[in-house]
Design an enzyme around this catalytic site. Sequence first.
Site, PDB file in Angstrom:
ATOM      1  CD  GLN A 245      38.659 -33.380  22.972  1.00 32.95           C
ATOM      2  OE1 GLN A 245      37.794 -34.040  23.538  1.00 32.95           O
ATOM      3  NE2 GLN A 245      39.061 -32.206  23.427  1.00 32.95           N
ATOM      4  CD  GLU A 292      49.012 -30.489  27.646  1.00 28.26           C
ATOM      5  OE1 GLU A 292      47.849 -30.151  27.364  1.00 28.26           O
ATOM      6  OE2 GLU A 292      49.287 -31.399  28.469  1.00 28.26           O
ATOM      7  CG  ASP A 340      39.517 -28.896  26.084  1.00 24.88           C
ATOM      8  OD1 ASP A 340      38.686 -29.364  26.886  1.00 24.88           O
ATOM      9  OD2 ASP A 340      39.913 -29.512  25.076  1.00 24.88           O
ATOM     10  CB  CYS A 367      34.826 -33.494  29.325  1.00 26.00           C
ATOM     11  SG  CYS A 367      36.194 -33.553  30.474  1.00 26.00           S
TER      12      CYS A 367
HETATM   13  C1  LIG Z   1      40.756 -32.226  28.073  1.00 28.96           C
HETATM   14  S1  LIG Z   1      42.421 -32.271  27.535  1.00 28.96           S
HETATM   15  C2  LIG Z   1      42.352 -31.064  26.239  1.00 28.96           C
HETATM   16  C3  LIG Z   1      43.484 -31.096  25.253  1.00 28.96           C
HETATM   17  C4  LIG Z   1      43.253 -30.339  23.949  1.00 28.96           C
HETATM   18  N1  LIG Z   1      42.674 -29.044  24.157  1.00 28.96           N
HETATM   19  C5  LIG Z   1      42.428 -31.151  22.986  1.00 28.96           C
HETATM   20  O1  LIG Z   1      41.247 -30.811  22.788  1.00 28.96           O
HETATM   21  O2  LIG Z   1      42.932 -32.125  22.420  1.00 28.96           O
HETATM   22  C6  LIG Z   1      43.248 -31.495  28.856  1.00 28.96           C
HETATM   23  C7  LIG Z   1      44.731 -31.319  28.673  1.00 28.96           C
HETATM   24  O3  LIG Z   1      45.213 -30.592  29.806  1.00 28.96           O
HETATM   25  C8  LIG Z   1      46.482 -31.116  30.188  1.00 28.96           C
HETATM   26  N2  LIG Z   1      46.614 -30.732  31.615  1.00 28.96           N
HETATM   27  C9  LIG Z   1      46.047 -31.303  32.692  1.00 28.96           C
HETATM   28  N3  LIG Z   1      46.284 -30.558  33.796  1.00 28.96           N
HETATM   29  C10 LIG Z   1      47.019 -29.496  33.400  1.00 28.96           C
HETATM   30  C11 LIG Z   1      47.563 -28.366  34.073  1.00 28.96           C
HETATM   31  N4  LIG Z   1      47.383 -28.172  35.378  1.00 28.96           N
HETATM   32  N5  LIG Z   1      48.240 -27.462  33.358  1.00 28.96           N
HETATM   33  C12 LIG Z   1      48.449 -27.659  32.014  1.00 28.96           C
HETATM   34  N6  LIG Z   1      47.946 -28.692  31.322  1.00 28.96           N
HETATM   35  C13 LIG Z   1      47.240 -29.610  32.007  1.00 28.96           C
HETATM   36  C14 LIG Z   1      46.416 -32.592  29.881  1.00 28.96           C
HETATM   37  O4  LIG Z   1      47.725 -33.108  29.668  1.00 28.96           O
HETATM   38  C15 LIG Z   1      45.555 -32.598  28.604  1.00 28.96           C
HETATM   39  O5  LIG Z   1      46.373 -32.536  27.463  1.00 28.96           O
END
Ligand SMILES: C[S@@+](CC[C@H](N)C(=O)[O-])C[C@H]1O[C@@H](n2cnc3c(N)ncnc32)[C@H](O)[C@@H]1O
Length: 410
Positions: A245, A292, A340, A367
């Site tokens: 973040q 993830e 998230d 977000c």
């Molecule tokens: C907004 S970040 C949130 C990460 C964590 N919850 C944090 O607060 O640090 C979104 C995460 O989703 C992962 N991501 C994106 N698309 C995805 C998908 N289709 N399936 C699994 N993970 C995904 C990205 O690699 C990233 O780590």
Amino acid sequence: MKKQKHSRIGGRHQPRREQPADAIVEVTIERILPGGAGLAHADGRTLLVALAAPGDRVRVRIERVQGRVAFASIAEIVSPSPVRVEPLCPYFGRCGGCDFQQLSYEAQLAAKVEIIRDCLRRIAQIEFTGEIPITPSPNIWHYRSRAQWQHDPVKKRLGYFERASHRVCDVAACPVLVPSLQETLESLRGQMKESLLPEESKELEAVAGDEGASLVSFMPGHPAREVSRRIGEHHYRFSAEGFFQINHELLEPLITAALSDARGETAIDLYCGVGLFTLPLAQRFTRVCGVEASVTALSYARHNLEDARLNNATFETARVSDWLAENSVRLAPVDFVLLDPPRAGAEGGAIDGILALKPRHISYVSCDPATLARDLKILAASGYRLDSLAAFDMFPQTHHVETVAHLKTE
Ligand SMILES: C[S@@+](CC[C@H](N)C(=O)[O-])C[C@H]1O[C@@H](n2cnc3c(N)ncnc32)[C@H](O)[C@@H]1O
């Protein structure tokens, strides 16, 4: 003969005056819309005015017309809004990064709450009458601990894309960066001037931790330096190669809000990254599963869990929709699902998969209020009640806002 276009004003159809691109009109900005533009009306047309403040009386230049909507920029401020302030950054207006610097901080916060309500009303068709508290950022400058810089090796420019363009705005100092990232930017600019930045490195990503900055390596096979951050009682390791973040000062209250009073047997943490929410969830639930897609992020998540001496969480490397399609029915019902996702929201199939898990309680950390509203609409139509909403100003000086929505079964 060409057909005359008509617009509907006051319930009657009237001929609409065509505004050519480059026309100048005088308007009053009514409010700020999702996406950050100011809303105005002129000659039966909706105007989206960049870098405006609600209450501004402005002469605007029409840049582009799309049906009944015109995109405009301010040519002259006739009478400024009482919430308009002088932007601090010399690149304001040219750099595509910060589009709220013209607003006082109180007005930025108010606009963000209005943006969330607007998305809920128009996209989710949810009239949320409860309060939407917004937690301000402790630092409204020098808060940003993750950056993506654009590099133009031909023109020797390093910075951010210019507004609505792929031209690189050369930025020597960025007032929203934390000091260690500003130092990294300066050091990269020094390398660029001496032609030491590889031409093929068009995008440079960096994050800051307690130990300083981590930069994605120019050399394939060389991982980015590991850094870490203490958030509350937990210690998180990460690098520029995985998500972490942006605004670290707000992470403790964000985690508290996202978990709320949740406790029980099973929690699922979707899009878990390096485990920001997984660790505190593992203290509250008997079993936790984090999902993830990034292998790098999950390798940090496993280290972070081990560092916290927690052994009741497992991690799955998968796309959330794929993992849910395979596991939802087997695991249902679960007590708690936290999701998230990235700005695009939950990908196709993910919301159906969450519904198949039959969670009692869903916490959606988002977000982007527009994609949040899109996904909430489906959850609300499937029997979930929007229990509470809270906003966090993770991105001061921009129109972006983080929202936590709690949903419970009826
Ligand atoms: C907004 S970040 C949130 C990460 C964590 N919850 C944090 O607060 O640090 C979104 C995460 O989703 C992962 N991501 C994106 N698309 C995805 C998908 N289709 N399936 C699994 N993970 C995904 C990205 O690699 C990233 O780590």
